[in-house]
Design an enzyme around this catalytic site. Structure first.
Site, mmCIF file in Angstrom:
data_model
loop_
_atom_site.group_PDB
_atom_site.id
_atom_site.type_symbol
_atom_site.label_atom_id
_atom_site.label_comp_id
_atom_site.label_asym_id
_atom_site.label_seq_id
_atom_site.Cartn_x
_atom_site.Cartn_y
_atom_site.Cartn_z
ATOM 1 N N THR A 1 41.725 45.173 40.576
ATOM 2 C CA THR A 1 40.508 45.813 40.111
ATOM 3 C C THR A 1 40.681 45.918 38.621
ATOM 4 O O THR A 1 41.771 45.702 38.117
ATOM 5 C CB THR A 1 40.431 47.207 40.773
ATOM 6 O OG1 THR A 1 40.369 47.009 42.166
ATOM 7 C CG2 THR A 1 39.266 48.029 40.307
ATOM 8 N N THR B 1 35.633 45.479 40.671
ATOM 9 C CA THR B 1 36.685 44.887 41.511
ATOM 10 C C THR B 1 36.224 43.735 42.381
ATOM 11 O O THR B 1 35.036 43.610 42.705
ATOM 12 C CB THR B 1 37.292 45.971 42.439
ATOM 13 O OG1 THR B 1 38.468 45.464 43.044
ATOM 14 C CG2 THR B 1 36.328 46.401 43.514
#
Ligand code: DON
Length: 527
Positions: A338, A356
């Site tokens: 992420t 993400t």
């Protein structure tokens, strides 16, 4: 100032500010520039969350999280005997959630942005055309994933190559896709030719996302979670992220203690935080999920009485066993890759955004024709209640798969005020460890009086109820502390570095200090 995972993205964000753009314009540019320069997590095939605080003090939260396809169902990752099918929820077509990033950046820009779309897109398209340098860390990540790229994709993808460090990689197909989105707007991605190509590609790879899924996708404005911790006011992400609620619970549980009297990362400090974290993650797994599908007893979960009660059996002498606590008793009236960026503009507006693909390079499915990776966010659902996901998080019924539902997240973009003024904007990747990294970074600055740079770069630890062990970055902790904790009865393990926190601190003289995490290639730029 812009702090992000890549120099190129921070620079483009700052260029936009220098042109007179505001934090929302810079958000769109930085998010898209990360999709070019940091493709293992930066994305247009994934989703995220954003928290803002404008210079007039108004605040808000934007949810551009992926959602489950209409054709999805609760047991879609189980075989006939009810057993989890290996890797089905983590790679390939079925693991893909309906992407939200393009809807998110357009929504933020439309509501609060000030520059024309082409002014924001052009530098990003140029970056994609000219290409970006592959850093040492990126090369390593690509090399580790090449075998999966080959296994998951039907043809050889451009990342399946033995790159040299500092080699330039160009993205002409992604540039083309971005150009079309610039000219035709977000509908290009959700209804246009790009949408059609995307749906066909996912179908060929065993996925179930349809044109209807894309057409009905919407980014949603939500009320952020807001709470006081001593003289700070903390603003963080609400469900479908668990971030705000868990950060609120953990910080409220430790608030009665005089944290300043502990030594930073001493065994007492670690025990206190770990026990609060354990209790909060137990609640997370039972109560939290998409608020549009379930009732979350937020008020009760965050009430001082409830949290005081939860900590009643805490003692510095010995750990509470995770098996002995479970989730709290509440009468219900009827939620590895992420990236985060922080922005403060010259007008005083602040943004924290975390975005993400879920795993590194998401589902590993790369659509060559359009030039981007697709997420594997479906694994953030509890694919089988009671069983752990990629991050070892145990999910319950609240986070089961349902058509159109958003999967529970830990992403916690967070803004902190002190005495009614902007104080910090911060966030990090790291799956479940996001929550505990944010708590520690705020405490590092506020209780331990560190600079932003020191705060993001000091050692971290983490507990998430199950497994019943403390994860630590052992290179930061001396043996005596680890020994102390073990003697008290804690299990300890090291699973590599924890998070990459990027934040901005407003110093007392109003200058900004960027904290870019040295665990990655992260960079702060300002002017
Ligand atoms: O939404 C979540 O909580 C996860 N999909 C985040 C994944 C993540 O942070 C991976 N980073 N290392």
């Amino acid at each position: 100032m812009v702090v992000s995972a890549r120099e190129e993205a921070s620079k483009i964000g700052v260029e936009i500010l220098k042109k007179g753009g505001n934090a929302f314009d810079a958000m769109m540019a930085t998010e898209l520039a990360l999709a070019v320069s940091y493709p293992s997590a930066g994305n247009i095939g994934g989703g995220g969350f954003m928290i803002f605080r404008k210079n007039d003090g108004s605040i808000g939260a934007l949810d551009y999280r992926e959602k489950a396809p209409i054709k999805s169902s609760r047991d879609m990752f189980l075989d006939d005997k009810g057993k989890i099918v290996d890797e089905l929820s983590t790679s390939g077509g079925l693991s893909v959630g309906v992407p939200g990033t393009i809807a998110g950046v357009f929504e933020a820009h439309q509501k609060y942005g000030s520059l024309e779309l082409h002014e924001i897109f052009e530098p990003v398209i140029e970056l994609a055309e000219k290409g970006v340098k592959i850093t040492t860390k990126q090369k390593k990540r690509i090399d580790e994933n090449r075998k999966y790229f080959r296994k998951i994709n039907k043809s050889v993808i451009k990342f399946d190559k033995d790159f040299k460090e500092n080699e330039i990689i160009k993205f002409p197909m992604l540039a083309k896709t971005l150009k079309k989105i610039m000219l035709n707007g977000k509908d290009e991605f959700y209804e246009g030719e790009t949408a059609e190509k995307l749906v066909e590609f996912i179908r060929q790879n065993g996925g179930i996302i349809t044109m209807d899924d894309l057409k009905t996708y919407k980014a949603i404005w939500r009320e952020p979670i807001v709470f006081d911790y001593k003289n700070l006011r903390i603003i963080s992400m609400s469900p479908p992220s668990s971030g705000g609620i868990c950060i609120n619970q953990i910080m409220s549980m430790i608030e009665p203690y005089e944290i300043k009297l502990f030594k930073h990362n001493s065994s007492e400090y670690i025990k206190l935080l770990v026990e609060a974290e354990r209790r909060s993650f137990a609640d997370r797994s039972h109560f939290l999920g998409d608020p549009d599908f379930i009732d979350i007893p937020t008020e009760k979960l965050l009430s001082k009485e409830y949290l005081t009660f939860r900590m009643k059996n805490f003692s510095f002498e010995s750990p509470t066993k995770s098996d002995d606590i479970g989730y709290g008793k509440i009468d219900l009236i009827e939620s590895n890759e992420t990236t985060h960026y922080s922005i403060v503009d010259q007008y005083g507006n602040a943004i924290a955004a975390t975005t993400t693909l879920n795993g590194t390079f998401g589902s590993k499915l790369y659509i060559q024709e359009l030039g981007f990776f697709l997420n594997n966010e479906m694994d953030d659902f509890s694919i089988k209640p009671g069983y752990p996901n990629m991050y070892g998080l145990i999910g319950g019924e609240a986070n089961k798969i349902e058509p159109g539902k958003r999967m529970l997240s830990s992403m916690s973009p967070t803004i902190v005020e002190k005495n009614n003024n902007l104080f910090m904007t911060l966030g990090t990747p790291g799956g479940s460890t996001i929550i505990t990294s944010i708590v520690q970074t705020i405490l590092n600055v506020h209780e331990f009086e560190m600079s932003m740079h020191e705060a993001v770069n000091s050692g971290r630890f983490h507990h998430q109820w199950k497994p019943d062990s403390i994860r630590i970055e052992s290179n930061f902790f001396n043996n005596k502390i680890v020994k102390d904790l073990k003697i008290s009865g804690y299990k300890i393990y090291d699973n590599g570095s924890i998070g990459r926190v990027d934040g901005i601190l407003v110093r007392p003289d109003k200058t900004l200090e960027g904290g870019a995490d040295e665990r990655g290639d992260d960079k702060a730029f300002g002017f």
